[in-house]
Structure formats: structure tokens, C-alpha cells
Design a protein around this motif. Structure first.
Motif: not given
Length: 75
Positions: A3-9, A13-17
């Protein structure tokens, strides 16, 4: 923690592929000029061998500096 990372960004979305990350990695390797930015002096013969091992793939100025050090230390 997520949640902290989402709040800052917000909206990101993180790329995980794996295939995407591999393509990005390959592209960054191509962009690398091969020029090393290290300027600290070679401290010992073992340090020179370590530096040569790290830089042998692209034979930059740092590799040459370590090679000169080993030649001078051997004589």
C-alpha cells in the motif's frame, strides 16, 4: 508495504513479466557504452586481479590500469 508503494506511485504498476524484463535488460546492455567510471587507484596485486576479472569482458581503461599494475608489481 504494498500500500505504501502504491500511495507513492499513483496509477503506476510494477512490471513482473519475465519476457518484458529480459527485453528491458537487453536494451540497457546495448545502451551501456562499456566505459567504466571507476577512478579509484589499484590498491594491491590481489585488487588488480579482481578488477581484471570484473572488466575482462569489455577491456576498458580500468582493465588496462589493472594489467599495468600487475606487470609493474611483477618486475
Amino acid at each position: 508495504m504494498t500500500a505504501a508503494v502504491t500511495d507513492r506511485l499513483p496509477g503506476m504498476q510494477w512490471v513482473t513479466g519475465l519476457s518484458v524484463l529480459q527485453r528491458v535488460s537487453a536494451g540497457l546492455k546495448v545502451l551501456d557504452s562499456g566505459e567504466c567510471r571507476y577512478i579509484d587507484p589499484i590498491r594491491s596485486l590481489s585488487h588488480a586481479h579482481y578488477v581484471m576479472h570484473l572488466h575482462q569482458g569489455h577491456c576498458c581503461a580500468r582493465y588496462e590500469m589493472a594489467m599495468r599494475y600487475t606487470l609493474e608489481a611483477g618486475s
